[in-house]
Design a protein around this motif. Sequence first.
Motif, mmCIF file in Angstrom:
data_model
loop_
_atom_site.group_PDB
_atom_site.id
_atom_site.type_symbol
_atom_site.label_atom_id
_atom_site.label_comp_id
_atom_site.label_asym_id
_atom_site.label_seq_id
_atom_site.Cartn_x
_atom_site.Cartn_y
_atom_site.Cartn_z
ATOM 1 N N PRO A 100 120.983 -85.761 -52.368
ATOM 2 C CA PRO A 100 121.803 -84.779 -52.183
ATOM 3 C C PRO A 100 122.816 -84.137 -51.873
ATOM 4 C CG PRO A 100 120.317 -84.661 -49.882
ATOM 5 C CD PRO A 100 120.361 -86.007 -50.734
ATOM 6 N N HIS A 101 123.794 -83.149 -52.804
ATOM 7 C CA HIS A 101 124.988 -82.581 -52.952
ATOM 8 C C HIS A 101 125.001 -81.837 -52.364
ATOM 9 C CE1 HIS A 101 129.561 -83.898 -52.337
ATOM 10 N NE2 HIS A 101 129.388 -84.974 -52.153
ATOM 11 N N GLY A 102 124.517 -80.657 -51.537
ATOM 12 C CA GLY A 102 123.998 -79.653 -50.615
ATOM 13 C C GLY A 102 123.362 -78.973 -51.067
ATOM 14 N N VAL A 103 123.254 -77.871 -50.888
ATOM 15 C CA VAL A 103 121.814 -76.758 -50.884
ATOM 16 C C VAL A 103 122.514 -75.397 -50.997
ATOM 17 C CG1 VAL A 103 120.922 -77.293 -48.494
ATOM 18 C CG2 VAL A 103 119.482 -76.364 -49.639
ATOM 19 N N TYR A 137 118.628 -87.692 -39.514
ATOM 20 C CA TYR A 137 119.201 -87.834 -40.414
ATOM 21 C C TYR A 137 120.485 -89.017 -40.257
ATOM 22 C CZ TYR A 137 122.624 -85.376 -37.185
ATOM 23 O OH TYR A 137 123.558 -86.239 -36.417
ATOM 24 N N LEU A 138 120.774 -88.834 -41.665
ATOM 25 C CA LEU A 138 122.227 -89.918 -41.254
ATOM 26 C C LEU A 138 124.031 -89.407 -41.964
ATOM 27 C CD1 LEU A 138 120.592 -92.460 -43.748
ATOM 28 C CD2 LEU A 138 120.820 -92.627 -41.197
ATOM 29 N N ALA A 139 123.555 -88.495 -42.521
ATOM 30 C CA ALA A 139 125.048 -87.924 -43.698
ATOM 31 C C ALA A 139 124.796 -86.492 -43.809
ATOM 32 C CB ALA A 139 125.427 -89.008 -44.452
ATOM 33 N N PRO A 140 125.145 -85.838 -42.935
ATOM 34 C CA PRO A 140 125.296 -83.944 -43.439
ATOM 35 C C PRO A 140 126.094 -83.606 -44.887
ATOM 36 C CG PRO A 140 125.562 -84.261 -41.058
ATOM 37 C CD PRO A 140 125.669 -85.798 -41.524
ATOM 38 N N ARG A 141 125.887 -82.995 -45.832
ATOM 39 C CA ARG A 141 125.924 -83.226 -47.321
ATOM 40 C C ARG A 141 126.302 -81.551 -47.889
ATOM 41 N NH1 ARG A 141 128.634 -86.713 -50.216
ATOM 42 N NH2 ARG A 141 128.672 -87.637 -48.205
ATOM 43 N N GLY A 142 125.156 -80.245 -46.261
ATOM 44 C CA GLY A 142 125.222 -79.102 -46.873
ATOM 45 C C GLY A 142 124.098 -78.312 -46.265
ATOM 46 N N ILE A 143 124.401 -76.865 -45.401
ATOM 47 C CA ILE A 143 123.131 -76.784 -45.118
ATOM 48 C C ILE A 143 123.251 -75.252 -46.039
ATOM 49 C CG2 ILE A 143 124.635 -75.506 -43.601
ATOM 50 C CD1 ILE A 143 122.694 -75.963 -40.517
ATOM 51 N N ALA A 144 121.673 -74.032 -45.826
ATOM 52 C CA ALA A 144 121.427 -72.859 -46.478
ATOM 53 C C ALA A 144 120.790 -71.944 -45.464
ATOM 54 C CB ALA A 144 121.018 -73.256 -47.515
ATOM 55 N N PHE A 145 121.096 -70.518 -45.106
ATOM 56 C CA PHE A 145 119.760 -70.508 -44.239
ATOM 57 C C PHE A 145 119.105 -69.244 -45.318
ATOM 58 C CE2 PHE A 145 123.403 -72.196 -42.238
ATOM 59 C CZ PHE A 145 122.794 -72.280 -41.196
ATOM 60 N N SER A 146 118.342 -68.992 -44.734
ATOM 61 C CA SER A 146 116.812 -68.113 -45.267
ATOM 62 C C SER A 146 117.609 -66.320 -44.789
ATOM 63 C CB SER A 146 115.748 -68.437 -44.496
ATOM 64 O OG SER A 146 115.654 -67.597 -43.334
ATOM 65 N N PHE A 192 123.106 -86.750 -47.332
ATOM 66 C CA PHE A 192 123.022 -87.403 -48.374
ATOM 67 C C PHE A 192 122.642 -89.041 -48.647
ATOM 68 C CE2 PHE A 192 126.582 -90.020 -50.367
ATOM 69 C CZ PHE A 192 126.399 -89.878 -51.737
ATOM 70 N N ASP A 193 123.117 -89.188 -47.035
ATOM 71 C CA ASP A 193 122.507 -90.964 -47.022
ATOM 72 C C ASP A 193 120.845 -90.728 -47.123
ATOM 73 O OD1 ASP A 193 124.892 -91.776 -47.666
ATOM 74 O OD2 ASP A 193 125.573 -92.073 -45.732
ATOM 75 N N GLY A 194 120.460 -90.287 -46.452
ATOM 76 C CA GLY A 194 118.367 -90.789 -45.680
ATOM 77 C C GLY A 194 117.804 -89.658 -46.655
ATOM 78 N N GLY A 195 118.396 -88.624 -47.853
ATOM 79 C CA GLY A 195 117.902 -88.526 -48.791
ATOM 80 C C GLY A 195 117.189 -87.501 -48.585
#
Length: 453
Positions: free
Chosen positions: A35-38, A306-315, A326-329
């Motif tokens: 995943p590349h962002g959320v 986790y392995l590789a942070p690639r994005g964070i979003a908040f309610s 990203f790497d963890g899937g």
Amino acid sequence: MNKLLTALVSLFLLTSLSMAQVWTFDRDFADMQNPHGVVITPDGKIWTANYSKTDTMVVTEGDTLFTNPIYIYAADGTLETTLRVLNFGATKDTLSSTCRGISLDNDGNILYTHNDKILQINYQNHELMNKFIPSEASPLTEAAATDDGYFYVAHVLSGKPFYIFDDTFELFSFVTDTFKTLQRSVIVSPDGNDIYTGSIYSGYNGVRHIQSIDGSGAESEGFAIIDTFGTIYNDTLVHQMWAQCLDWDNNGLIWVGTYWDVDSISFTGWYALDPTQNYAVVDTLGHNFIDQWDGDQAAMAGTGTYLAPRGIAFSADGKTAYTADFDGGWIKTWKNDSPKGPGSSIIPLSDLVVTALEERGNPQIAVSFELKQNYPNPFNPSTTIPFTITSTKHVTLKVYDVNGRLVETLIDQQLAPRQYEFKFDGTNLASGTYFYQLNVDGQLVNKTMLLVK
């Protein structure tokens, strides 16, 4: 790359980290590949997409096409929509390329980086509204929007344009025509006066801060790089963020997703930086970092690893965070009943970083050098750069301009232990900020100096 592997080395460190962290792991939200962002749209839906192509679509009988869909989830984790094709007036666009980032515009619509183009997607009816395709066919970063409808986007690779386009998706201007760093993320302040990029794979990793020179946002007469932060000095140690992703939260904090050891000390996880306190760290999320080569996805199910942070979003209420690994899937969710905001207490450095060990658990690395501030500073036209090494090491001392161009290599050789001082002459240089970098057997320290003529 010669990266160090991270380990938690004592119960004390585990305890201090748990005290500093108030976000707690909630659940696995979605199982994805790269995943590349959320993002979360105004109607509460969670949008995300893969970097890798993982899907096929039947075009005609016996003929299939690889696609890379956008996935839209309800808040309870139910997959509601898989977007493979976007309607664009009388035509259709198939999502068949790599996702490079996903963000929101000023109205909550989707800005989707489809490799080398930006697509604007209506979050309600899923129609393609606009698209921006620069003349340079090279991967783009995640895009960022201002309150007045301008959009900012750079290329991932160094030396390429950094664009500003308007609400009709026409090219309006440039931050610069040759941005000298590698990055995946761009965020911008609501008024467009402050731009931030996550710098990676360079000697000045961290978050680069670019500012309008006249305070008029996208319509500014120019922009200047004024700082690189996310690198924190503590005596002779350097603590440097490897800023893979940048995101705003609901309260105005900048969240940096960082991983991989790049110095003697590492950050691994998501860190909230406070613009009102000189970008100090005031909140954290996710310290259960797994070695990216040994970890497997199945072992991570149901855990806050986790392995590789690639994005964070908040309610909308800010109490639930969605993280893309990203790497963890995985997309995972985290809970916090009292999310922090600007002005919160600064987290002590000792509670943030974890002592790095050599690969596979060898003894702790001893830091054996110190880079001091140049003097005089500001200077004109010359200054002295002092440093000390306590054992014989191969040393390089280099000076860079604010665009990352090498200005001069002052030293590149084996040195005996003692204090050194090197003169730097800026006679032929323009006024401005310059970076000097000391590299001692692969361990880096960066400092800034100001030339004023």
